[in-house]
Design a protein around this motif. Sequence first.
Motif, short mmCIF file in Angstrom:
data_model
loop_
_atom_site.label_atom_id
_atom_site.label_comp_id
_atom_site.label_asym_id
_atom_site.label_seq_id
_atom_site.Cartn_x
_atom_site.Cartn_y
_atom_site.Cartn_z
N GLY A 33 0.79 -1.23 0.00
CA GLY A 33 0.00 0.00 0.00
C GLY A 33 0.82 1.27 0.00
O GLY A 33 0.31 2.34 -0.27
N ASP A 34 2.12 1.14 0.28
CA ASP A 34 3.01 2.31 0.27
C ASP A 34 3.17 2.87 -1.14
O ASP A 34 3.04 2.14 -2.13
CB ASP A 34 4.42 1.92 0.75
CG ASP A 34 4.59 2.10 2.25
OD1 ASP A 34 3.76 2.79 2.86
OD2 ASP A 34 5.57 1.55 2.79
N GLN A 186 -1.61 7.50 -14.65
CA GLN A 186 -1.78 6.05 -14.66
C GLN A 186 -1.14 5.40 -13.42
O GLN A 186 -1.70 4.47 -12.83
CB GLN A 186 -1.18 5.47 -15.94
CG GLN A 186 -2.05 5.76 -17.15
CD GLN A 186 -1.24 5.91 -18.42
OE1 GLN A 186 -0.07 5.54 -18.47
NE2 GLN A 186 -1.86 6.46 -19.45
N ILE A 187 0.01 5.91 -13.06
CA ILE A 187 0.68 5.33 -11.88
C ILE A 187 -0.15 5.59 -10.61
O ILE A 187 -0.34 4.72 -9.77
CB ILE A 187 2.11 5.88 -11.73
CG1 ILE A 187 2.95 5.47 -12.95
CG2 ILE A 187 2.77 5.40 -10.44
CD1 ILE A 187 4.27 6.18 -13.06
N HIS A 191 -1.96 2.80 -8.10
CA HIS A 191 -1.80 2.79 -6.64
C HIS A 191 -3.15 2.94 -5.94
O HIS A 191 -3.49 2.15 -5.07
CB HIS A 191 -0.86 3.93 -6.24
CG HIS A 191 -0.63 4.03 -4.77
ND1 HIS A 191 -1.07 5.10 -4.02
CD2 HIS A 191 -0.04 3.18 -3.90
CE1 HIS A 191 -0.75 4.90 -2.76
NE2 HIS A 191 -0.11 3.75 -2.65
N GLN A 192 -3.92 3.92 -6.38
CA GLN A 192 -5.16 4.23 -5.66
C GLN A 192 -6.31 3.27 -5.98
O GLN A 192 -7.07 2.91 -5.11
CB GLN A 192 -5.58 5.66 -5.94
CG GLN A 192 -4.61 6.64 -5.29
CD GLN A 192 -4.96 8.09 -5.55
OE1 GLN A 192 -5.82 8.41 -6.35
NE2 GLN A 192 -4.26 8.98 -4.87
N GLU A 193 -6.42 2.89 -7.25
CA GLU A 193 -7.58 2.05 -7.62
C GLU A 193 -7.28 0.57 -7.51
O GLU A 193 -8.14 -0.23 -7.20
CB GLU A 193 -8.03 2.37 -9.05
CG GLU A 193 -8.63 3.77 -9.17
CD GLU A 193 -8.71 4.24 -10.61
OE1 GLU A 193 -8.78 3.39 -11.52
OE2 GLU A 193 -8.68 5.46 -10.82
N LYS A 194 -6.04 0.20 -7.83
CA LYS A 194 -5.73 -1.24 -7.82
C LYS A 194 -4.95 -1.65 -6.58
O LYS A 194 -4.62 -2.83 -6.42
CB LYS A 194 -4.92 -1.59 -9.06
CG LYS A 194 -5.70 -1.34 -10.34
CD LYS A 194 -5.30 -2.31 -11.41
CE LYS A 194 -6.25 -2.21 -12.54
NZ LYS A 194 -6.56 -3.45 -13.17
N MET A 211 2.78 12.36 -5.08
CA MET A 211 2.34 10.97 -5.02
C MET A 211 2.86 10.14 -3.85
O MET A 211 2.14 9.28 -3.36
CB MET A 211 2.71 10.27 -6.33
CG MET A 211 1.93 10.83 -7.50
SD MET A 211 2.15 9.88 -8.99
CE MET A 211 3.79 10.35 -9.44
N ALA A 212 4.11 10.36 -3.46
CA ALA A 212 4.71 9.43 -2.49
C ALA A 212 4.27 9.73 -1.06
O ALA A 212 4.12 10.89 -0.68
CB ALA A 212 6.23 9.50 -2.59
N ASN A 213 4.04 8.69 -0.29
CA ASN A 213 3.75 8.89 1.13
C ASN A 213 5.03 8.70 1.96
O ASN A 213 5.06 9.02 3.13
CB ASN A 213 2.66 7.93 1.63
CG ASN A 213 3.11 6.49 1.60
OD1 ASN A 213 3.49 5.96 0.56
ND2 ASN A 213 3.10 5.83 2.76
#
Length: 273
Positions: A33-34, A186-187, A191-194, A211-213
């Motif tokens: 999930g990261d 797309q990236i 991450h968010q949808e898949k 984007m990065a957490n």
Amino acid sequence: MSIKLEAVTYTYGIGSPFEKKALYPLDLEIKEGDFIGIIGHTGSGKSTLVQLLNGLIQPTGGRVGIDGTDISQKQEAARKAKRKVGMVFQYPEYQLFEETIAEDIAFGPKNMGLTGPALQARVKEAMMFVGMDYEQYKDRSPFRLSGGQMRRVAIAGVIAMAPKYLILDEPSAGLDPVGRREIFAQIRALHQEKGVTVILISHNMEDIAAMANRLLVLKQGNVILDGNPLDIFSSQRSLLQGAGVAVPPITELLHYLKHRGLAVGERVHTVEE
Ligand code: ADP
């Protein structure tokens, strides 16, 4: 579930006159999930690190585990574990080789044993994900596409293998701003949808901030900073400079995020440059 590095080191050309320590002992856990950003000057060890994450190279010391499986073993379990990690190299379009776009994208999932309608569905879905209409493009040669479209085919080929962890090494290098935005949309969606765990090497701090957490900053084979990207960008500027990383002023980064309608953490609103 995670990719776990325990005391991992890497040295090129051990025993040769060109021996080069590329990674010093590193303990690192990348959790499912990261969205991890990796930055660092050329030669700091970014490529070496990501190649260790999917077993492309074996550590010269320590252990790499994927979802609890030690991938150094030569067993079926290790092979399966490595398949969970997809890798999009720099300029991935150079690795296209099949005659048609659909065949090129099907190559990976076919090798994983997918056939018939299941394979076709996988290819279709991957193409849809990168914004390419299946019917329109499936029989075309990948070599007659524009650079940006070739890159999409190459990325679709990795997505088609349904990786749980996806490593991308400068995926927007050489693309124009529109192509870059598309790739990043797309990236983000992956991450968010898949729910794909993403590990992104980039020189683009705006993209990392958006984007990065979690951000890893490498310097001479060591992870010198590990934390929230905006916290690091705002409070560790001298260390970043020392690592040879150019970071735009935090006000510019925030403006960029706002302009693109991207959420910025509560804390960040209070950061002043
Ligand atoms: P980055 O991806 O951050 O540019 P690399 O992981 O490619 O860094 O390189 C880390 C260090 O290892 C550098 O000093 C580089 O010169 C060295 N290195 C990389 N690949 C090789 C190789 N195949 N043989 C010898 N040294 C290498």
